[in-house]
Design a protein around this motif. Structure first.
Motif, mmCIF file in Angstrom:
data_model
loop_
_atom_site.group_PDB
_atom_site.id
_atom_site.type_symbol
_atom_site.label_atom_id
_atom_site.label_comp_id
_atom_site.label_asym_id
_atom_site.label_seq_id
_atom_site.Cartn_x
_atom_site.Cartn_y
_atom_site.Cartn_z
ATOM 1 N N THR A 1 17.820 59.166 -20.470
ATOM 2 C CA THR A 1 17.269 58.908 -21.808
ATOM 3 C C THR A 1 15.746 58.752 -21.740
ATOM 4 N N ALA A 2 15.283 57.924 -20.793
ATOM 5 C CA ALA A 2 13.841 57.660 -20.675
ATOM 6 C C ALA A 2 13.096 58.911 -20.218
ATOM 7 N N ALA A 3 13.698 59.666 -19.292
ATOM 8 C CA ALA A 3 13.015 60.850 -18.747
ATOM 9 C C ALA A 3 12.845 61.917 -19.836
ATOM 10 N N VAL A 4 13.851 62.050 -20.707
ATOM 11 C CA VAL A 4 13.725 63.002 -21.815
ATOM 12 C C VAL A 4 12.556 62.577 -22.713
ATOM 13 N N LYS A 5 12.455 61.277 -22.956
ATOM 14 C CA LYS A 5 11.336 60.781 -23.786
ATOM 15 C C LYS A 5 9.995 61.110 -23.142
ATOM 16 N N ARG A 6 9.963 61.180 -21.810
ATOM 17 C CA ARG A 6 8.712 61.505 -21.109
ATOM 18 C C ARG A 6 8.501 63.019 -21.018
ATOM 19 N N GLY A 7 9.416 63.786 -21.594
ATOM 20 C CA GLY A 7 9.235 65.240 -21.631
ATOM 21 C C GLY A 7 9.789 65.966 -20.414
ATOM 22 N N CYS A 8 10.583 65.281 -19.601
ATOM 23 C CA CYS A 8 11.141 65.929 -18.398
ATOM 24 C C CYS A 8 12.306 66.838 -18.768
ATOM 25 N N ARG A 9 12.582 67.766 -17.852
ATOM 26 C CA ARG A 9 13.791 68.593 -17.984
ATOM 27 C C ARG A 9 14.831 67.971 -17.059
ATOM 28 N N VAL A 10 15.928 67.470 -17.656
ATOM 29 C CA VAL A 10 16.820 66.574 -16.913
ATOM 30 C C VAL A 10 18.215 67.182 -16.733
ATOM 31 N N THR A 11 18.686 67.132 -15.472
ATOM 32 C CA THR A 11 20.079 67.465 -15.173
ATOM 33 C C THR A 11 20.732 66.207 -14.613
ATOM 34 N N VAL A 12 21.941 65.920 -15.078
ATOM 35 C CA VAL A 12 22.701 64.796 -14.514
ATOM 36 C C VAL A 12 23.967 65.378 -13.900
ATOM 37 N N VAL A 13 24.173 65.089 -12.621
ATOM 38 C CA VAL A 13 25.346 65.613 -11.910
ATOM 39 C C VAL A 13 26.288 64.455 -11.619
ATOM 40 N N GLU A 14 27.537 64.623 -11.968
ATOM 41 C CA GLU A 14 28.497 63.520 -11.839
ATOM 42 C C GLU A 14 29.779 64.042 -11.179
ATOM 43 N N ALA A 15 30.286 63.286 -10.206
ATOM 44 C CA ALA A 15 31.503 63.708 -9.498
ATOM 45 C C ALA A 15 32.742 63.554 -10.378
ATOM 46 N N ALA A 16 32.767 62.532 -11.230
ATOM 47 C CA ALA A 16 33.949 62.297 -12.069
ATOM 48 C C ALA A 16 33.982 63.280 -13.239
ATOM 49 N N ARG A 17 35.102 63.254 -13.952
ATOM 50 C CA ARG A 17 35.282 64.176 -15.085
ATOM 51 C C ARG A 17 34.635 63.652 -16.363
ATOM 52 N N ALA A 18 34.118 62.440 -16.329
ATOM 53 C CA ALA A 18 33.489 61.854 -17.528
ATOM 54 C C ALA A 18 32.392 60.892 -17.100
ATOM 55 N N PRO A 19 31.372 60.697 -17.951
ATOM 56 C CA PRO A 19 30.370 59.667 -17.653
ATOM 57 C C PRO A 19 31.016 58.274 -17.684
ATOM 58 N N VAL A 20 30.371 57.326 -17.066
ATOM 59 C CA VAL A 20 30.776 55.908 -17.009
ATOM 60 C C VAL A 20 32.287 55.711 -16.829
ATOM 61 N N ALA A 21 32.921 56.667 -16.152
ATOM 62 C CA ALA A 21 34.381 56.607 -16.007
ATOM 63 C C ALA A 21 34.806 55.422 -15.145
ATOM 64 N N ALA A 22 34.025 55.115 -14.113
ATOM 65 C CA ALA A 22 34.423 54.018 -13.229
ATOM 66 C C ALA A 22 34.417 52.691 -13.989
ATOM 67 N N ALA A 23 33.527 52.557 -14.958
ATOM 68 C CA ALA A 23 33.399 51.279 -15.669
ATOM 69 C C ALA A 23 34.379 51.156 -16.828
ATOM 70 N N VAL A 24 34.545 52.233 -17.612
ATOM 71 C CA VAL A 24 35.340 52.088 -18.842
ATOM 72 C C VAL A 24 36.499 53.077 -18.915
ATOM 73 N N GLY A 25 36.693 53.852 -17.846
ATOM 74 C CA GLY A 25 37.796 54.823 -17.838
ATOM 75 C C GLY A 25 37.359 56.155 -18.413
ATOM 76 N N PRO A 26 37.991 57.246 -17.973
ATOM 77 C CA PRO A 26 37.559 58.573 -18.409
ATOM 78 C C PRO A 26 37.784 58.835 -19.894
ATOM 79 N N GLU A 27 38.828 58.228 -20.453
ATOM 80 C CA GLU A 27 39.159 58.506 -21.856
ATOM 81 C C GLU A 27 38.030 58.039 -22.785
ATOM 82 N N VAL A 28 37.507 56.847 -22.514
ATOM 83 C CA VAL A 28 36.416 56.315 -23.344
ATOM 84 C C VAL A 28 35.091 56.966 -22.938
#
Ligand code: FAD
Length: 393
Positions: free
Chosen positions: A152-179
């Motif tokens: 979020t912050a890097a986009v505000k700074r004008g960066c070109r951002v890629t996020v790579v994640e091993a799981a099938r969903a963001p924040v899956a470890a914390a709140v589960g993939p469904e959420v």
């Protein structure tokens, strides 16, 4: 424990500072020594991935008046070992009547020779910010809370951002993939390239190599795949370790007179009937109240309904409770519309956890119902036109 004259606190983060403050606020008149590995005076970490990263803030110091707290402060010094009554540090041995362990957590790093940034300390954040300018290609490994906030912050700074994640969903470890899956669209909306289900094999110079052999070029790579409690130095000391320093409901370790609090401590929760360790600012803020009370002879227990927040992609995400044993998930509002919704977890009809997106009032009301162990009517809870507090069934 009563009668402690000399208290030593190891780790000068929020939990360490709060312990000193609470001891003095409760009238402790003995000596207090605060030992911290970082050279900086105690500061707040949440803004490091938010306002400090965007450039809206430069200093997140907790503005503690260490002089009026009458603490001997040893900054830039590391504890290296412990035996009953004595803490070993790189500045020599320090004797104590009581000791508080608040050494926090350390980021996990990935294999590979490339320059690999992490985001835990103010120095990490300032060094990283200096590299993020318009057009910089940034690869963030990990779509957890910190990965999302950094993107979020890097986009505000004008960066070109890629996020790579091993799981099938963001924040899956914390709140589960469904959420977590409902947050994926936020990345695209912000112009971030989110790549799910793609484990990283190694970090190299100017990029990352994925498990599937694909190469992603990036000028800056940040690993944000989680942290481990900073307790390696306690191995063999006799203090029981179990996913951090194992403490009981009063935050006492297995060694007489030694307590632990904050990210490094896994405490026995009577509420959830298990040992839990949270990496939440709220825990570092409040657990020291219980430590200080215990040190002064009061038998207070620490057993909160946990709470944390994250600010990402223009949304305030808040989570309260613990959904580990939940048996039902209720959606409140439409997560597909992306702006305002909540996910509520029930166990045997009782509300046990809630994640809210830009709905602070829902969060507050859910917190009260969770604390009170109230059962709810799922249909009313699912209806955003009905206040959460009026969903009691
Ligand atoms: C970038 C970032 C953003 C965050 N955002 C949020 C948020 O939005 N919401 C939320 O709820 N939580 C957030 N958190 C988590 C929250 O900041 C932590 O839970 C909190 O800082 C924990 O405090 P602590 O005092 O237990 O540990 P720390 O803050 O890690 O402090 C521990 C200190 O101990 C020192 N230390 C370690 N080992 C030794 C040793 N052997 N000897 C001496 N000193 C030692 C460390 O150097 C460190 O200074 C965020 C964390 C980070 C890093």
């Amino acid at each position: 424990m009563t009668g402690a004259d000399k208290v030593v606190v190891v780790g000068a983060g929020l939990a360490g500072l709060r312990t000193v403050e609470e001891l003095r606020a409760r009238g402790f008149a003995g000596s207090v020594t605060l030992v911290g590995a970082e050279r900086r005076a105690p500061y707040d970490r949440p803004p490091l991935s938010k306002k400090l990263m965007t450039g809206e803030l430069d200093d997140t110091s907790l503005r503690a008046d260490l002089e009026s707290l009458r603490a001997e402060v040893l900054l830039g010094h590391t504890a290296t070992g412990l035996r009953p009554g004595t803490l070993s540090t790189d500045a020599g041995d320090i004797g104590f009547d009581a000791l508080v362990l608040s050494t926090g957590a350390t980021p996990v790093r990935l294999p590979g020779p490339g320059p690999q940034h992490v985001l835990r300390t103010a120095d990490d954040a300032l060094a990283l910010r200096a590299l993020l300018s318009a057009g910089t290609t940034l690869c963030v490994v990990g779509a957890g809370w910190i990965g999302a906030e950094l993107a979020t912050a890097a986009v505000k700074r004008g960066c070109r951002v890629t996020v790579v994640e091993a799981a099938r969903a963001p924040v899956a470890a914390a709140v589960g993939p469904e959420v977590g899956a409902w947050t994926a669209a936020w990345y695209a909306e912000a112009g971030v390239d989110l790549r799910l289900g793609e484990p990283v094999a190694s970090i190299a110079d100017r990029g990352v190599l994925l498990d599937n052999g694909e190469w992603l070029t990036a000028e800056v790579v940040v690993t944000a795949v989680g942290v481990r409690p900073a307790v390696d130095w306690l191995a063999g000391s006799g203090v029981e370790l179990d996913n951090g320093v194992a403490v009981d409901g009063q935050l006492r370790t297995s060694m007489d007179g030694v307590y632990a609090a904050g990210d490094c401590a896994s405490f026995w929760s009577a509420r959830y009937r298990r040992r839990l360790r949270f990496e939440h600012w709220d825990v570092a803020l409040h657990a020291p109240e219980v430590v200080a009370a215990g040190l002064l002879g009061d038998s207070a227990a620490y057993d909160p309904v946990p709470y944390f927040w994250s600010e990402q992609f223009g949304r305030m995400v808040q989570y309260v409770g613990w959904h580990g044993d939940a048996d039902e998930l209720i959606w409140r509002g439409n997560p597909g519309d992306g702006r305002k919704w909540a996910a509520c977890w029930l166990q045997g009809g009782r509300l046990v956890a809630a994640l809210t997106v830009s709905q602070p009032r829902d969060l507050l009301q859910a917190r009260r119902l969770i604390e009170a162990g109230r059962t709810v009517d799922p249909a009313r809870l699912a209806d955003p036109a009905v206040a959460v507090r009026d969903s009691v069934g």
